[in-house]
Structure formats: structure tokens, C-alpha cells
Design an enzyme around this catalytic site. Structure first.
Site, PDB file in Angstrom:
ATOM      1  N   GLU A  50       0.862  -1.179   0.000  1.00  0.00           N
ATOM      2  CA  GLU A  50       0.000   0.000   0.000  1.00  0.00           C
ATOM      3  C   GLU A  50       0.897   1.227   0.000  1.00  0.00           C
ATOM      4  OE1 GLU A  50      -2.828   0.099   3.150  1.00  0.00           O
ATOM      5  OE2 GLU A  50      -3.969  -1.608   2.413  1.00  0.00           O
ATOM      6  N   ASP A  61      -6.114   9.493   9.565  1.00  0.00           N
ATOM      7  CA  ASP A  61      -4.782   9.048   9.949  1.00  0.00           C
ATOM      8  C   ASP A  61      -4.403   9.521  11.344  1.00  0.00           C
ATOM      9  OD1 ASP A  61      -4.375   7.778   7.520  1.00  0.00           O
ATOM     10  OD2 ASP A  61      -3.601   9.591   6.573  1.00  0.00           O
TER      11      ASP A  61
END
Length: 279
Positions: A50, A61
Site C-alpha cells: 500500500e 490518519d
């Protein structure tokens, strides 16, 4: 349409083992170092990569990945340079799947059609765009599928039976199950509950189920691997890289070695778990 992602998961299913999906931020701490990390991941045991797309407002995040994105942006990373990383990786590795993960804004600014053309040409196999719900499939999901790129959806503990079919509709490649509510890097969920969730999702799809968010250690990865088709590790890898940087985010140690040591340990644990379970 059979993609590298489809091929990889079919191979691993035949081997009877789960995949290790490794996340890192494109351009962190700089383009050259990040590309070295990327090229080293498969040799260390990563089955799928990824590749994070840095963005200035990454709402899902945690602090570690936010900091990695900021370091990358400060070093001059752009979406074009992240695509360049994929293209450079493909010169040496034509089998390891690459999934670009991030937010819609940079893609929108770049231009959707141009992005998909360049992503396909660079050897990108899938996309995870965390802030683009299924109601907006026409924006990117359907064009990506037409371009031959898998579009991977996130499901969470709060995705109920009414919502799940909408999330799975037009999904391809694999399903990413977020093991807890919150941001990346938070505490891992109870593995028994993760197992229940994976079994529930599998009733509605034949796609592989990958579990991430909160997996930090080889032991945690092994525990998740007993329930899922794949384990996703990101924050721990980002932290390993960050540990080799000075206070200004510049390389002072060996980020590549730090990342690959961790990935090797994760891969060994994930692979051993399924082998032990089969005996």
C-alpha cells in the site's frame, strides 16, 4: 479482468496462507529513501504494497502517518512523484500488487482521467480512497474499474447489514476491514470480535478480507491472521522509518533496514500462524 491483486490472493489461497499487506507513505522522508523502502518490501516478505499518497488534511490518519505525510510534502512529494515511485518499482518487480491509498482531493486536483491513465501506465493495481463513499462511485470507482484498476472499500465495526451491501457494491480486489473505530495506529480490537466480523462480511462477498488499523507487532499480526485472508500493517512501519530520522525528519540512520527488519518479522509470524493452524 484479472489483476495482480486477484492473482496474488489466488496464489496465497492455494498455499493456504494469509497475505501481509504493508503500508508506507510515498516520499517519506524523501523520494529516494522511500523508493528504496518500497523496493525492499517484497524481499522482506510483503505480499501487497500500500503506497500512501501524502495529503495535507488526512482525517483518518493517526499522528504517525500524519507526520509521515507532512515530512513527504515538505520534501517536495507530489502525486506525480508517487506515481513515479510505482513506475520505478515496476521496472524491477512485475508481480507484487501496488495499491495507492489516500484521499480524493489530490486525485481530483490532478484530474481523474489523467490520474487513472497515469496510474495504470505506472503499474498501479488498486485504489483505496478513504473519503469517497459508495454514493460517489461515478466520481472515481467506476472509472477506475473501467481502467482495469481495483477499487477497494473500507468496512468498519459500525457498518451494519443495511449499509454493507452498498459498501461491497462495485468493490473489487479485496475488502479492507478496519478493526476498530478511530484513526490509524490506535489500539487493536479484540481478535475474537475481529473473527466474528470477518465471518459476517464473508457471507456477503467472495472477496478476500484484509484486516488493518492497530496491528503493530508480529504477535498481533499472527493473531489477526488466524481470522483473516490478510493482515495490513502501516503505522508500525511508518514508525520504524521515523525512528531512523533526526528531529528535522532527515535520515540519520538506516530507514530501509529498520522497515525491512520489522516486515520480515511480521511476515514470518503471519506465515507460521496459518501453517500451525493447518497441522
Amino acid at each position: 479482468m484479472t489483476t495482480r491483486i486477484d492473482t496474488k490472493f489466488a496464489e496465497l489461497k492455494a498455499e493456504g496462507r494469509p497475505a501481509l499487506v504493508t503500508y508506507f507513505m510515498g516520499g517519506d522522508p524523501d523520494l529516494e529513501t522511500a523508493l528504496k523502502v518500497m523496493k525492499a518490501l517484497p524481499k522482506a516478505g510483503a505480499d501487497v504494497i500500500e503506497l500512501g499518497m501524502p495529503f495535507s488534511d488526512p482525517m483518518a490518519d493517526g499522528p504517525a502517518i500524519q507526520a509521515a505525510g507532512l515530512r513527504a510534502l515538505n520534501a517536495g512529494q507530489t502525486l506525480a512523484k508517487t506515481l513515479y515511485m510505482a513506475a520505478e518499482f515496476r521496472k524491477e518487480d512485475d508481480t507484487t500488487p501496488i495499491v495507492m491509498m489516500g484521499y480524493y482531493n489530490p486525485i481530483y486536483v490532478y484530474g481523474v482521467e489523467r490520474f487513472l491513465t497515469d496510474a495504470k501506465a505506472s503499474g498501479v493495481d488498486g485504489l483505496i480512497v478513504v473519503d469517497l463513499p459508495s454514493e460517489m462511485d461515478a466520481e472515481l470507482c467506476i472509472p477506475a474499474m473501467k481502467a482495469g484498476i481495483n477499487f477497494i472499500r473500507l468496512t468498519t465495526p459500525t457498518t451494519d447489514d443495511k449499509r454493507l451491501p452498498k459498501v461491497l457494491h462495485n468493490s473489487s480486489g479485496f475488502v479492507y476491514y478496519v478493526s476498530m473505530n478511530g484513526i490509524t495506529g490506535a489500539a487493536i480490537a479484540d481478535t475474537a470480535k475481529v473473527g466474528e466480523a470477518v465471518r459476517h462480511i464473508k457471507k456477503s462477498t467472495d472477496l478476500p478480507i484484509c484486516v488493518g488499523f492497530g496491528v503493530k507487532t508480529p504477535e498481533q499480526a499472527a493473531a489477526i491472521a488466524t481470522h483473516a485472508d490478510s493482515v495490513v500493517v502501516g503505522t508500525a512501519i511508518v514508525n520504524a522509518i521515523a525512528g531512523e530520522l533526526d528531529e528535522k525528519g532527515k535520515v540519520k540512520g538506516d530507514p530501509v533496514a529498520a522497515a525491512t527488519r520489522l516486515v520480515h518479522a511480521l511476515a514470518e509470524s503471519v506465515r507460521a500462524t496459518r501453517l500451525e493452524a493447518a497441522q
